[in-house]
Design a protein around this motif. Structure first.
Motif, PDB file in Angstrom:
ATOM      1  N   PHE A 169      82.723  32.708 -14.259  1.00 56.22           N
ATOM      2  CA  PHE A 169      83.644  33.312 -13.293  1.00 56.22           C
ATOM      3  C   PHE A 169      83.281  32.875 -11.875  1.00 56.22           C
ATOM      4  CE2 PHE A 169      85.084  36.681 -10.496  1.00 56.22           C
ATOM      5  CZ  PHE A 169      86.411  36.792 -10.884  1.00 56.22           C
ATOM      6  N   ILE A 170      82.006  32.945 -11.546  1.00 56.59           N
ATOM      7  CA  ILE A 170      81.564  32.550 -10.190  1.00 56.59           C
ATOM      8  C   ILE A 170      81.803  31.057  -9.976  1.00 56.59           C
ATOM      9  CG2 ILE A 170      79.530  32.301  -8.723  1.00 56.59           C
ATOM     10  CD1 ILE A 170      78.517  34.938 -10.002  1.00 56.59           C
ATOM     11  N   ASN A 214      85.467  30.345  -9.475  1.00 58.09           N
ATOM     12  CA  ASN A 214      85.888  30.820  -8.165  1.00 58.09           C
ATOM     13  C   ASN A 214      85.479  29.824  -7.075  1.00 58.09           C
ATOM     14  OD1 ASN A 214      87.288  32.825  -6.712  1.00 58.09           O
ATOM     15  ND2 ASN A 214      85.341  33.589  -5.934  1.00 58.09           N
ATOM     16  N   GLY A 234      87.984  30.124  -4.053  1.00 62.99           N
ATOM     17  CA  GLY A 234      88.207  31.554  -3.857  1.00 62.99           C
ATOM     18  C   GLY A 234      89.510  32.088  -4.422  1.00 62.99           C
ATOM     19  N   LYS A 244      89.274  34.510  -8.101  1.00 64.88           N
ATOM     20  CA  LYS A 244      88.783  35.884  -8.155  1.00 64.88           C
ATOM     21  C   LYS A 244      89.906  36.902  -8.324  1.00 64.88           C
ATOM     22  CE  LYS A 244      86.846  37.319  -4.444  1.00 64.88           C
ATOM     23  NZ  LYS A 244      85.935  37.625  -3.345  1.00 64.88           N
TER      24      LYS A 244
END
Length: 128
Positions: A63-64, A67, A72, A75
């Motif tokens: 997930f990070i 993102n 960005g 998210k």
């Protein structure tokens, strides 16, 4: 436990020798005692929980990472898509996952030098 005791009852009724019956019962009781004494089940449970924790770490890392890759936009992508009301046009999804991109194709020309050609490529995986 019931299947073990049923097996002992059936197994010992077939065996006619009394000494062999006692030996069978003793072996089964040793097996049960050894299973309770060893940490086999606890070790399995610990391994299972460890795999679950590692899976969660993998999901969080992905997930990070996504993102960061999508600058960005990843998210809040799901929340924005739900707020849009499952739009048939899917403009939010097309914004994050483009269907077309610029491609540069290079090959060697007749003089032996590298030639570059610019195309618009369709990304088939994002059309689905």
């Amino acid at each position: 436990m019931k299947s073990i005791t049923d097996g002992v009852r059936l197994g010992t009724s077939i065996i006619s020798d009394e000494k062999e019956k006692e030996n069978t019962i003793k072996n089964i009781s040793k097996f049960i005692h050894r299973q309770n004494k060893s940490s086999g089940h606890a070790r399995y449970a610990f391994g299972f929980l460890l795999c679950l924790v590692l899976s969660l770490v993998n999901v969080v890392f992905n997930f990070i990472f996504l993102n960061i890759v999508f600058k960005g936009k990843f998210k809040l992508l799901g929340l924005r898509w739900l707020q849009e009301g499952f739009d048939v046009d899917n403009k939010i999804l097309r914004e994050a996952f483009p269907r077309m991109t610029a491609c540069v194709w290079s090959d060697f020309g007749t003089s032996g030098r590298r030639q570059y050609e610019h195309f618009v490529c369709i990304m088939a995986a994002n059309i689905l």
